[in-house]
Design a protein around this motif. Structure first.
Motif, short mmCIF file in Angstrom:
data_model
loop_
_atom_site.label_atom_id
_atom_site.label_comp_id
_atom_site.label_asym_id
_atom_site.label_seq_id
_atom_site.Cartn_x
_atom_site.Cartn_y
_atom_site.Cartn_z
N ILE A 334 0.84 -1.21 0.00
CA ILE A 334 0.00 0.00 0.00
C ILE A 334 0.87 1.26 0.00
O ILE A 334 0.63 2.20 -0.77
N VAL A 335 1.89 1.28 0.85
CA VAL A 335 2.77 2.46 0.91
C VAL A 335 3.51 2.65 -0.41
O VAL A 335 3.69 3.78 -0.88
N THR A 336 3.92 1.56 -1.03
CA THR A 336 4.63 1.65 -2.31
C THR A 336 3.75 2.30 -3.38
O THR A 336 4.18 3.19 -4.11
N VAL A 337 2.50 1.88 -3.45
CA VAL A 337 1.57 2.45 -4.44
C VAL A 337 1.23 3.90 -4.09
O VAL A 337 1.20 4.77 -4.96
N ALA A 338 1.01 4.16 -2.79
CA ALA A 338 0.59 5.50 -2.37
C ALA A 338 1.67 6.56 -2.56
O ALA A 338 1.38 7.75 -2.72
N THR A 339 2.94 6.14 -2.57
CA THR A 339 4.04 7.10 -2.64
C THR A 339 4.77 7.07 -3.98
O THR A 339 5.87 7.62 -4.09
N ILE A 340 4.17 6.47 -4.98
CA ILE A 340 4.89 6.24 -6.23
C ILE A 340 5.34 7.52 -6.90
O ILE A 340 6.31 7.56 -7.65
N ARG A 341 4.67 8.65 -6.64
CA ARG A 341 5.09 9.94 -7.20
C ARG A 341 5.67 10.86 -6.15
O ARG A 341 6.00 12.01 -6.46
N ALA A 345 12.09 7.73 -7.98
CA ALA A 345 11.67 6.57 -8.76
C ALA A 345 12.51 5.34 -8.43
O ALA A 345 12.00 4.21 -8.45
N SER A 346 13.78 5.54 -8.12
CA SER A 346 14.63 4.40 -7.79
C SER A 346 14.14 3.69 -6.53
O SER A 346 14.24 2.46 -6.42
N TYR A 347 13.57 4.44 -5.58
CA TYR A 347 13.02 3.84 -4.37
C TYR A 347 11.78 3.01 -4.70
O TYR A 347 11.59 1.90 -4.17
N SER A 348 10.93 3.55 -5.55
CA SER A 348 9.73 2.80 -5.96
C SER A 348 10.12 1.53 -6.68
O SER A 348 9.51 0.47 -6.48
N LEU A 349 11.13 1.61 -7.54
CA LEU A 349 11.60 0.42 -8.26
C LEU A 349 12.19 -0.61 -7.29
O LEU A 349 11.99 -1.82 -7.46
N TYR A 350 12.90 -0.13 -6.30
CA TYR A 350 13.48 -1.03 -5.29
C TYR A 350 12.37 -1.76 -4.52
O TYR A 350 12.41 -2.98 -4.35
N LEU A 351 11.37 -1.01 -4.07
CA LEU A 351 10.26 -1.62 -3.33
C LEU A 351 9.47 -2.58 -4.20
O LEU A 351 9.08 -3.67 -3.75
N ALA A 352 9.24 -2.20 -5.45
CA ALA A 352 8.51 -3.07 -6.36
C ALA A 352 9.28 -4.37 -6.59
O ALA A 352 8.69 -5.46 -6.62
N LEU A 355 8.92 -6.57 -3.44
CA LEU A 355 7.60 -7.20 -3.38
C LEU A 355 7.48 -8.31 -4.41
O LEU A 355 6.91 -9.38 -4.14
N LEU A 356 8.03 -8.08 -5.60
CA LEU A 356 7.96 -9.08 -6.66
C LEU A 356 8.70 -10.36 -6.27
O LEU A 356 8.19 -11.46 -6.47
N VAL A 357 9.89 -10.21 -5.69
CA VAL A 357 10.65 -11.38 -5.26
C VAL A 357 9.90 -12.14 -4.17
O VAL A 357 9.83 -13.37 -4.18
N CYS A 358 9.33 -11.40 -3.22
CA CYS A 358 8.61 -12.05 -2.12
C CYS A 358 7.40 -12.83 -2.62
O CYS A 358 7.07 -13.90 -2.07
N LEU A 359 6.74 -12.30 -3.64
CA LEU A 359 5.52 -12.96 -4.15
C LEU A 359 5.81 -14.01 -5.21
O LEU A 359 4.91 -14.77 -5.57
N SER A 360 7.04 -14.07 -5.69
CA SER A 360 7.36 -15.00 -6.79
C SER A 360 7.98 -16.30 -6.32
O SER A 360 8.20 -17.20 -7.14
N SER A 361 8.27 -16.41 -5.03
CA SER A 361 8.90 -17.64 -4.54
C SER A 361 8.23 -18.12 -3.25
O SER A 361 8.88 -18.18 -2.20
N PRO A 362 6.95 -18.45 -3.30
CA PRO A 362 6.26 -18.91 -2.09
C PRO A 362 6.70 -20.31 -1.70
O PRO A 362 7.39 -21.01 -2.45
N VAL A 363 6.29 -20.70 -0.51
CA VAL A 363 6.56 -22.04 -0.01
C VAL A 363 5.30 -22.87 -0.20
O VAL A 363 4.23 -22.53 0.30
N VAL A 364 5.41 -23.93 -0.96
CA VAL A 364 4.28 -24.82 -1.23
C VAL A 364 4.71 -26.23 -0.89
O VAL A 364 5.61 -26.79 -1.50
N GLY A 365 4.08 -26.79 0.10
CA GLY A 365 4.43 -28.14 0.52
C GLY A 365 4.12 -28.33 1.98
O GLY A 365 3.60 -27.45 2.67
N PRO A 384 13.19 2.27 1.81
CA PRO A 384 12.49 3.55 1.65
C PRO A 384 11.29 3.71 2.56
O PRO A 384 10.87 4.84 2.85
N ILE A 385 10.72 2.61 3.03
CA ILE A 385 9.55 2.68 3.91
C ILE A 385 9.89 3.45 5.19
O ILE A 385 9.07 4.23 5.69
N TYR A 386 11.08 3.25 5.72
CA TYR A 386 11.46 3.93 6.96
C TYR A 386 11.54 5.45 6.76
O TYR A 386 11.18 6.22 7.65
#
Length: 425
Positions: A334-341, A345-352, A355-365, A384-386
């Motif tokens: 939510i903070v990433t989307v709310a602060t995108i402007r 931009a490098s901070y938004s890219l870092y956060l994105a 998030l992408l890495v966290c959501l792309s490698s879940p634990v299934v088993g 950047p959140i801090y």
């Protein structure tokens, strides 16, 4: 003791010479001439670091005495020792890192734990005398936390030109509910410090330093991959990449090669090591599979987690355990989307990227009961959140009590839970 003092003295002399050469190398690449008040930043960071370490010690003491009393089933409990206090912070990953620091990479599953943290810890173990691996791991982790405090303060100061902003950003990191892992024998604090140093140097145009820190970050955790795009974006911003027809821009483009290559080089070094040690260059990737990590599209992970959460018995520990990882993910998203402007931009890219890495490698088993296990801990690196939260605290003073007071309260609760045998990866 004499041998230890001799080792420490020799190491200090060597480290001093290395530091002088490195400082000269960094200074030669500095673009932003504004000096940072490092002495003031350390004055802000050190008391905060000491207080949070003392808080961890107090929670450790009481949690261990209560655990001992419950085990012996006596109102008098028993006596705890210094070793038991130290060993309580080994936790889960600490066992793997301790094995690697002491014996090296001897098992395929060890490849899932990247080498910089155990390598630095091994150095401290040798200084202390062989046999103090856990102490060495904790020293490196907590010194890296101090560095992270200073560097996040420096980054906030660079963005907002205020020591008050730096102090608030440091406090936000210290009060993060899962910042207890910045005390434990985990590599999270080391990666956090190196990633922050990378972003700070990139924002200041110190490209050589940014290249070095990015390389080291890649050797500390595979999360280092998220630094590539922000680094290149910052470099492109500096050379005015929107007007590439200018001759001087084309002359400067080759300088971006080391920046682009820093993280892949770090990954490549460890890949070559895995090839030599395990005869499998992708042993680090296969080790992740041993922990039930799979590749999945982010939206599939979200859907899977949603179904998993509502399939659990309501108002139970299982649901609460899932929320420990899901809540930070939702908040950072939510903070990433709310602060995108509102942030660079490098901070938004870092956060994105994070998030992408966290959501792309879940634990299934069957190994872990939730798909997003450990994601809350990985999001400690949402640097950047801090800075954003520090700005909000300045604008809305009541958020200071909510974020700082509530954060430390929840952190202490989770810390006591973990130290009494609770499962929290």
């Amino acid at each position: 003791m004499r041998l230890i003092r001799q080792r420490i003295t020799t190491f200090a002399i060597f480290a001093g010479k290395v530091a002088q050469r490195v400082a000269a190398w960094f200074a030669a690449s500095r673009y932003d001439a504004r000096p940072l008040p490092w002495r003031d930043l350390f004055r802000l960071a050190i008391p905060l670091w000491l207080i949070t370490r003392l808080l961890a010690l107090v929670v450790t003491y009481f949690s261990q005495t209560m655990l001992l009393a419950s085990v012996v089933q006596s109102p008098h409990g028993g006596s705890i020792t210094l070793d038991s206090l130290i060993n309580s912070w080994g936790l889960w990953d600490g066992g793997f890192y301790g094995h690697i620091a002491h014996d090296g990479y001897t098992r395929p599953i060890d490849a899932g734990f990247w080498p910089l943290y155990p390598l630095l810890s091994r150095s401290f173990d040798l200084l202390l005398g062989d046999g103090h691996v856990l102490v060495a791991l904790l020293i490196v982790s907590n010194l890296a936390t101090l560095a992270a405090f200073v560097l996040i303060g420096a980054l906030a100061l660079h963005e907002d030109d205020s020591l008050d902003a730096a102090s608030r950003a440091m406090k936000m990191l210290a009060a993060a509910p899962l910042a207890l892992f910045l005390v434990a024998a985990y590599s999270d604090s080391l990666f956090l410090a190196l990633a922050t140093a990378t972003l700070l140097c990139a924002r200041r145009g110190a490209w050589r330093a940014a290249t070095l820190w990015a390389f080291l970050a890649a050797l500390s955790r595979p999360l280092g991959i998220i630094l590539i795009v922000p680094l290149l974006w910052e470099y492109g911003r500096r050379i005015d990449w929107q007007h590439l027809r200018k001759r001087f821009v084309w002359e400067r483009l080759p300088r971006a090669v080391p920046l682009a290559a820093a993280v892949p080089l770090g990954v490549g070094v460890f890949t070559l090591y895995c090839w030599q040690t395990f005869h499998d260059p992708l042993a680090w990737m296969h080790a992740e599979a041993l922990f039930s990590h799979v590749a999945m599209m982010p939206w599939d992970t979200i859907g899977y987690t949603w179904q998993q959460f509502w399939a659990l018995p309501p108002a139970t520990f299982e649901q609460a355990r899932v929320l420990i990882d899901v809540a930070p993910l939702v908040f950072v998203g939510i903070v990433t989307v709310a602060t995108i402007r509102r942030i660079p931009a490098s901070y938004s890219l870092y956060l994105a990227g994070l998030l992408l890495v966290c959501l792309s490698s879940p634990v299934v088993g069957a190994l872990f009961p939730e798909a997003l296990v450990s994601v809350g801990r990985y999001l400690l690196a949402a640097i950047p959140i801090y800075i954003v939260l520090a700005r909000w605290m300045h604008r809305y003073r009541w958020l200071d009590t909510l974020f700082i007071g509530g954060g430390f309260a929840l952190q202490s609760l989770l810390m006591a839970f973990v130290l009494t045998g609770g499962w929290l990866v």
